[in-house]
Scaffold this active site. Structure first.
Site, PDB file in Angstrom:
ATOM      1  N   GLU A 218      -2.196   0.607   9.124  1.00  0.00           N
ATOM      2  CA  GLU A 218      -1.644   1.878   9.607  1.00  0.00           C
ATOM      3  C   GLU A 218      -1.701   2.097  11.122  1.00  0.00           C
ATOM      4  O   GLU A 218      -2.247   3.107  11.577  1.00  0.00           O
ATOM      5  CB  GLU A 218      -2.343   3.064   8.902  1.00  0.00           C
ATOM      6  CG  GLU A 218      -2.133   3.081   7.407  1.00  0.00           C
ATOM      7  CD  GLU A 218      -2.628   4.367   6.726  1.00  0.00           C
ATOM      8  OE1 GLU A 218      -3.406   5.121   7.336  1.00  0.00           O
ATOM      9  OE2 GLU A 218      -2.226   4.608   5.569  1.00  0.00           O
ATOM     10  N   GLU A 331      -0.721   1.284  -0.583  1.00  0.00           N
ATOM     11  CA  GLU A 331      -1.637   2.396  -0.865  1.00  0.00           C
ATOM     12  C   GLU A 331      -0.849   3.477  -1.570  1.00  0.00           C
ATOM     13  O   GLU A 331       0.266   3.817  -1.154  1.00  0.00           O
ATOM     14  CB  GLU A 331      -2.241   3.001   0.419  1.00  0.00           C
ATOM     15  CG  GLU A 331      -3.302   2.151   1.072  1.00  0.00           C
ATOM     16  CD  GLU A 331      -4.038   2.880   2.216  1.00  0.00           C
ATOM     17  OE1 GLU A 331      -3.981   4.121   2.287  1.00  0.00           O
ATOM     18  OE2 GLU A 331      -4.669   2.175   3.024  1.00  0.00           O
TER      19      GLU A 331
END
Ligand code: NAG
Ligand code: NAG
Ligand code: NAG
Ligand code: NAG
Ligand code: NAG
Ligand code: NAG
Ligand code: NAG
Ligand code: NAG
Ligand code: NAG
Ligand code: NAG
Ligand code: NAG
Ligand code: NAG
Length: 468
Positions: A218, A331
């Site tokens: 991320e 995720e």
């Protein structure tokens, strides 16, 4: 090792090389066509306060560390190591891997911070997690599970989130010092060599088990220079292929860019395996998308019907990318609220109840979010639908999915094992109560008024930029 034909007259040599080449091809086939059905081992080798609040609650309430960096800083190296060592030893062990396998999963994604490999001068972090990553790989191998090593925290923080080890919301400092970037490269080179170099005869088990390496989790593209992110991806990819003798998968997170953004990413280096057609497909690269519907008030305010349809369009967008490159949902969770204490970070409230630092009006009540006995029938049904829809869509339209996270101390929405226990997570994974072939078949469903869903990402970014 790519010249066996010219050495045909040398039987021993060819035996050796053909074995090697078979092994490589085997690996490359497995890695590139692997369908991910996994869980992440969150909060283990990188702390996250909402996953293990018991490590953070003993501090004075006015002085609770917000992340692993401050946890170590406040305790000092000796005490921090003592507490972390106990945590590393107990939060996961071999038995977890047996159960993960038993739930029908085939891999684990393991977050780890750079400080498990190298530290910056003056870093308060303590080292020691690497040993547990190695144990985890062994436990995975014993249970026929694959491992995706995920560099979850880089020096200076790639996103400013607590899960990078160093919280500084809105100020990812990763690119601010060249030392920080070069340390990231150095750490990844260690990872590539350790887990994927066939010259290291002691690591056969690693080569067979570690099928993917995610170079950074991320990176917050909208606040970082995307040219630098792309340059970093390109450079570290070159390192991976130079240092590794196996063709395992190198994972790039989408850096919060729009769907399809990476379809045209082509400025990767020409590498030793002589690729002429420079599409991501030929590079054995996987794009990692994360999906949560709780980090903006717009998403939190959606009806279950809207959540289901937003999952469908998200998965279809990923499906559209597959002709350019494989992509996974690396995720996702069962969460329909941001109620779990500290989910947004220590000291920060929930959007769901309209608390500080968020400015939206109240959407609902958080008080029983982690108390199963207080959940209504309707609530349980909606969560089950939300999970079923994600399983259905992600397994049909993407290269796979990885639930965040296998276990937590107290949450329901984020805890795979508890969700199995409460029959929100189907067992077996393909059993269905409501969602068949992508459609909600529940007769009694309430037809919530459909308003066009806000751009999820836009809302998240607006919140990050404006409200915090
Ligand atoms: C909490 O604060 C009190 C008073 O300042 C201090 O005596 C105590 O050592 C602190 N406890 C911890 C765990 O830091
Ligand atoms: C793992 O930890 C659990 C809980 O502490 C324990 O019951 C189990 O026996 C442990 N398994 C192994 C293989 O040590
Ligand atoms: C990094 O640099 C940017 C822009 O130069 C600045 O806005 C930001 O505050 C810096 N971040 C840190 C953590 O130093
Ligand atoms: C080779 O693998 C072992 C673990 O099996 C590791 O400890 C060692 O650091 C590796 N050597 C190199 C040069 O990476
Ligand atoms: C393995 O070692 C050989 C001989 O030292 C070397 O030529 C080769 O490049 C090495 N391969 C890798 C992937 O490091
Ligand atoms: C790359 O491929 C071309 C054409 O297939 C071939 O002529 C050349 O020798 C190859 N280069 C290397 C370094 O293998
Ligand atoms: C390159 O790869 C793409 C996608 O795999 C394919 O559509 C295209 O035909 C290839 N081009 C050449 C010249 O091989
Ligand atoms: C690595 O895997 C990719 C994807 O399957 C493939 O296109 C590429 O040719 C492989 N490279 C080598 C050196 O085997
Ligand atoms: C949620 O939706 C309702 C009805 O559509 C609206 O009145 C309310 O303002 C919304 N709340 C938030 C926080 O967006
Ligand atoms: C997804 O795949 C499963 C099993 O292969 C199938 O039963 C289901 O109908 C599919 N859903 C969609 C939307 O295609
Ligand atoms: C499943 O859904 C797809 C579209 O999502 C449709 O094309 C297909 O006909 C459906 N199959 C069944 C058995 O309903
Ligand atoms: C957030 C940040 O910038 N971290 C470090 C990056 O690297 C420099 C130089 O080593 C450090 O001083 C920073 O603390």
């Amino acid at each position: 090792m790519y010249t066996p034909i010219t050495t045909r007259w040398w039987p021993l040599f060819i035996l050796f090389y053909s074995t090697l080449v078979t092994a490589l091809l085997q690996q490359s086939v497995n890695a590139a066509s692997f369908k991910y059905r996994g869980v992440a081992l969150g909060g283990w080798l990188v702390l996250e306060p909402y996953i293990t609040p018991s490590l953070f609650l003993p501090f004075n309430s006015s002085d609770i560390p917000v992340d692993e960096y401050h946890f170590c800083k406040q305790l000092g190296p000796e005490e921090a190591l003592k507490q972390l060592e106990t945590h590393w030893q107990t939060f996961y062990n071999q038995s977890d891997f047996e159960r993960i396998k038993g739930y029908g999963l085939n891999m684990v994604r393991i977050p780890i911070g750079y400080w498990a490999f190298e530290k910056l001068p003056g870093d308060p972090y303590v080292m020691g997690a690497q040993k547990y990553l190695d144990k985890a790989i062994e436990w995975a191998a014993e249970n026929d599970l694959k491992v995706w090593v995920d560099l979850h925290g880089v020096p200076g923080s790639q996103n400013g989130f607590d899960n990078s080890g160093l919280r500084n919301i809105g100020y990812p400092g990763w690119f601010n010092h060249t030392e920080n970037l070069s340390l990231t490269h150095k750490v990844l080179k260690q990872i590539y060599t350790k887990y994927g170099n066939i010259n290291n005869s002691s690591s056969t088990l690693y080569q067979e088990t570690v099928i993917a390496i995610e170079v950074v989790n991320e990176p917050l593209g909208p606040l970082l220079d995307m040219n630098k992110v792309k340059q970093f991806y390109s450079e570290t990819y070159k390192d991976a292929r130079e240092l590794q003798s196996i063709n395992n998968t190198i994972v790039f997170h989408d850096a919060f860019q729009p769907m399809g953004y990476w379809n045209t990413f082509k400025n990767l280096p020409q590498i030793s395996n002589n690729i002429t057609n420079t599409t991501l497909k030929n590079y054995n690269i996987l794009i990692d998308h994360h999906r949560y519907e709780v980090f903006s008030s717009g998403a939190l305010n959606e009806t279950i019907a809207q959540h289901l349809s937003s999952i469908e369009s998200f998965a279809q967008d990923i499906g559209d990318e597959q002709s350019h490159h494989p992509a996974v949902v690396g995720e996702w969770s069962a969460a329909l609220t941001d109620c779990t204490p500290w989910l947004n970070g220590v000291g920060l409230g929930s959007r769901y109840e309209g608390q500080e630092p968020y400015t939206n009006s109240r959407i609902g009540d958080c008080s029983n979010i982690n108390n199963w006995s207080k959940w209504s029938k309707e609530q349980k049904k909606n969560y089950r639908k939300f999970v079923e829809m994600q399983l259905d869509q992600y397994s049909n339209h993407t290269q796979g999915y990885i639930f965040w996270t296998f276990k937590t101390e107290t949450t329901i929405e984020w805890d795979f094992e508890r969700l199995v226990q409460y029959e929100i997570m189907p067992q077996p994974l393909d059993s269905r109560k409501y969602i068949f072939n992508g459609t909600d078949t529940d007769k009694s469903k309430s037809n919530g008024i459909r308003i066009s869903a806000n751009g999820w990402l836009t809302s998240v970014l607006v919140l990050i930029l404006v409200c915090i």
